[in-house]
Design an enzyme around this catalytic site. Structure first.
Site, PDB file in Angstrom:
ATOM      1  N   LEU A  77      23.063  44.361  44.722  1.00 53.84           N
ATOM      2  CA  LEU A  77      22.100  43.963  45.759  1.00 53.84           C
ATOM      3  C   LEU A  77      22.196  44.865  46.979  1.00 53.84           C
ATOM      4  O   LEU A  77      21.678  44.542  48.049  1.00 53.84           O
ATOM      5  CB  LEU A  77      22.330  42.501  46.169  1.00 53.84           C
ATOM      6  CG  LEU A  77      22.131  41.466  45.060  1.00 53.84           C
ATOM      7  CD1 LEU A  77      22.330  40.055  45.608  1.00 53.84           C
ATOM      8  CD2 LEU A  77      20.756  41.605  44.423  1.00 53.84           C
TER       9      LEU A  77
ATOM     10  N   SER B 126      17.688  41.588  49.039  1.00 55.81           N
ATOM     11  CA  SER B 126      17.618  40.124  49.054  1.00 55.81           C
ATOM     12  C   SER B 126      16.791  39.727  50.270  1.00 55.81           C
ATOM     13  O   SER B 126      16.159  40.572  50.900  1.00 55.81           O
ATOM     14  CB  SER B 126      19.030  39.516  49.142  1.00 55.81           C
ATOM     15  OG  SER B 126      19.590  39.730  50.414  1.00 55.81           O
TER      16      SER B 126
ATOM     17  N   TYR C 266      41.895  44.398  49.562  1.00 56.84           N
ATOM     18  CA  TYR C 266      40.880  43.542  50.178  1.00 56.84           C
ATOM     19  C   TYR C 266      41.587  42.520  51.073  1.00 56.84           C
ATOM     20  O   TYR C 266      42.306  41.643  50.594  1.00 56.84           O
ATOM     21  CB  TYR C 266      40.078  42.784  49.122  1.00 56.84           C
ATOM     22  CG  TYR C 266      39.170  43.613  48.266  1.00 56.84           C
ATOM     23  CD1 TYR C 266      38.907  44.955  48.535  1.00 56.84           C
ATOM     24  CD2 TYR C 266      38.531  43.052  47.158  1.00 56.84           C
ATOM     25  CE1 TYR C 266      38.070  45.706  47.741  1.00 56.84           C
ATOM     26  CE2 TYR C 266      37.684  43.793  46.361  1.00 56.84           C
ATOM     27  CZ  TYR C 266      37.457  45.119  46.652  1.00 56.84           C
ATOM     28  OH  TYR C 266      36.612  45.851  45.849  1.00 56.84           O
TER      29      TYR C 266
ATOM     30  N   ARG D 259      24.625  45.429  48.941  1.00 59.34           N
ATOM     31  CA  ARG D 259      25.315  44.716  50.024  1.00 59.34           C
ATOM     32  C   ARG D 259      24.380  43.790  50.804  1.00 59.34           C
ATOM     33  O   ARG D 259      24.437  43.693  52.024  1.00 59.34           O
ATOM     34  CB  ARG D 259      26.033  45.708  50.932  1.00 59.34           C
ATOM     35  CG  ARG D 259      26.955  46.643  50.135  1.00 59.34           C
ATOM     36  CD  ARG D 259      27.705  47.605  50.996  1.00 59.34           C
ATOM     37  NE  ARG D 259      28.385  48.618  50.194  1.00 59.34           N
ATOM     38  CZ  ARG D 259      29.572  48.485  49.605  1.00 59.34           C
ATOM     39  NH1 ARG D 259      30.218  47.346  49.724  1.00 59.34           N
ATOM     40  NH2 ARG D 259      30.120  49.456  48.901  1.00 59.34           N
ATOM     41  N   GLY D 260      23.507  43.149  50.038  1.00 56.66           N
ATOM     42  CA  GLY D 260      22.597  42.177  50.631  1.00 56.66           C
ATOM     43  C   GLY D 260      21.240  42.728  51.020  1.00 56.66           C
ATOM     44  O   GLY D 260      20.334  41.959  51.349  1.00 56.66           O
TER      45      GLY D 260
END
Length: 333
Positions: free
Chosen positions: A208, A214, A58, A210-211
Site C-alpha cells: 500500500l 488507501s 524494529y 505505506r498507506g
C-alpha cells in the site's frame, strides 16, 4: 474467512496467501498501542494468516517482544515467523549500518529467540546486504543454524539478481522480501525473473506504499516527526500532490468494483502470481479486516489493464526511500 495457502518458493514453507507485517506496531508510523497491536495479531491468526514478519531492529527489540506476548495466547506452530536481522541503530534513532558477520548472525538469533520466546525461527534473513561481508559467508552462517535446528528456512531482503544467485549457490533460498506495489515496480526489471528462474518466492512489503494507496493520506495529513513517512520523498510537497492524483484515479476504479483503494491495490499484487505473498502492514483490526477482503477479489485481464493504465509503472513522484538510503540498497543497483 478462508485464506488459501501457497508454497513460499520451491523450498520454503506453506504460508497464508497474505502475511502480516508488524513493523508499524513499534513506532515506525508514529505512536502505537501495544494492546491494540496484540489484538490485531490475534485477529490475523484467527482469520487464517500464518506468516508474521518482523525485524530484530524494529523498535530495538520491542516488536519481537510484542509478538512474543501475542503468541503466548496462540499455538506457536500455527504461524511462521519471518525475522530480519543485522540493522544497527544508535541511541537517538540514527542508523549506523548493518552487521551480518557469521558471529553476529548467531548472536542476533540468540537474542531474537529469547525475545520471541520460541525455539526456532521459520525464515531468517539479513535485513540488507552488508557491503563488508560476502553474502556467501552470511548465508553459510545461517545454514549452520538451519543444521542446528534453530532456523527452518533462509530468506533475503532488498538484494539484486547477482546477490540472489550467489546466496542460492550456498543454500536454498525460500524467499526474497522486497517492496512491490503498483507504484514500486522495480523488481519487474530483473529481480523477479531471477527469483522465478531459481524457484524463490517473493514476500512483498509496502503493497500500500505505506498507506499512500488507501484512503488514509490526504493533502492535509499531519505526520508525526517519528513517522517514517515524514521523511519519505513520496510524501513531500509536490510529490505527494502528484501521487494523490494517482490514488484518485485508482479510487475511481475501486468505486466501480465496489471495493476500497487498499483492497484493489492488494488484489493487484496478488494477481501478479502465486509466488508473490503480500505483507499487510497494519496495527489496527479494522485495517486488517479491510485488507483481508482483498483475498477474495479476482481481477480480470481487462481490469488489470485498466488499473495499470491509471497508475503506470514509474508514474510515482519521489523515490521510495531518501537518497542516502536508496544508495545503500543492493536491489536498486
Amino acid at each position: 474467512m478462508s485464506i488459501q495457502q501457497v508454497a513460499l518458493g520451491k523450498t520454503g514453507p506453506a504460508v497464508s496467501r497474505v502475511g502480516l507485517g508488524a513493523m508499524g506496531m513499534s513506532g515506525s508510523y508514529g505512536a502505537a498501542d501495544d494492546n491494540e497491536s496484540i489484538a490485531t495479531i490475534h485477529a490475523a491468526i484467527d482469520a487464517g494468516v500464518t506468516l508474521i514478519d518482523t525485524g530484530d531492529f524494529y523498535g530495538m527489540g520491542h516488536n519481537e517482544l510484542l509478538i512474543g506476548r501475542a503468541l503466548r495466547d496462540r499455538n506457536r506452530d500455527d504461524v511462521q515467523l519471518s525475522v530480519k536481522f543485522g540493522g544497527m541503530i544508535a541511541p537517538g534513532g540514527n542508523w549506523v549500518g548493518f552487521d551480518t558477520r557469521p558471529a553476529a548472525v548467531k548472536n542476533f538469533l540468540n537474542y531474537t529467540l529469547t525475545r520471541l520466546g520460541v525455539d526456532h525461527i521459520d525464515i531468517y534473513r539479513p535485513g540488507r546486504l552488508d557491503p563488508t561481508v560476502p553474502i556467501e559467508d552470511t548465508v553459510g552462517a545461517i545454514a549452520e543454524l538451519v543444521d542446528a535446528g534453530y532456523v527452518r528456512h533462509i530468506g533475503l531482503s532488498e538484494v539484486g539478481g547477482d546477490t540472489i544467485r550467489r546466496a542460492a549457490s550456498v543454500h536454498p533460498i525460500a524467499d526474497l522480501q522486497i517492496e512491490y506495489s503498483l507504484i514500486s515496480r522495480g523488481i519487474e526489471d530483473e529481480i523477479l525473473s531471477v527469483t522465478r528462474e531459481l524457484g524463490i518466492g517473493i514476500t512483498a512489503y509496502g503493497v500500500l506504499s505505506r498507506g499512500l494507496l488507501s484512503n488514509s493520506i490526504t493533502p492535509d495529513t499531519q505526520l508525526e516527526p517519528t513517522d517514517f513517512r515524514s521523511h519519505s520523498p513520496r510524501f513531500q510537497g509536490e510529490n505527494l500532490t502528484r501521487n494523490l492524483t494517482l490514488v484518485e484515479a485508482l479510487a475511481h476504479i475501486a468505486a466501480q468494483r465496489e471495493v476500497t483503494v487498499a483492497q484493489l491495490a492488494i488484489a493487484w499484487v496478488l494477481a501478479q502470481g502465486d509466488d508473490i505473498v503480500p505483507l499487510i502492514g497494519t496495527r489496527r483490526i479494522a485495517r486488517l479486516e479491510e485488507s483481508l477482503g482483498s483475498v477474495n477479489i479476482r481481477l480480470s485481464q481487462d481490469e488489470l489493464a485498466t488499473i495499470e493504465a491509471a497508475v503506470p509503472a514509474g508514474a510515482a513522484a519521489g523515490s521510495r526511500y531518501p537518497e542516502e538510503h536508496m544508495a545503500a540498497l543492493d536491489s536498486e543497483r
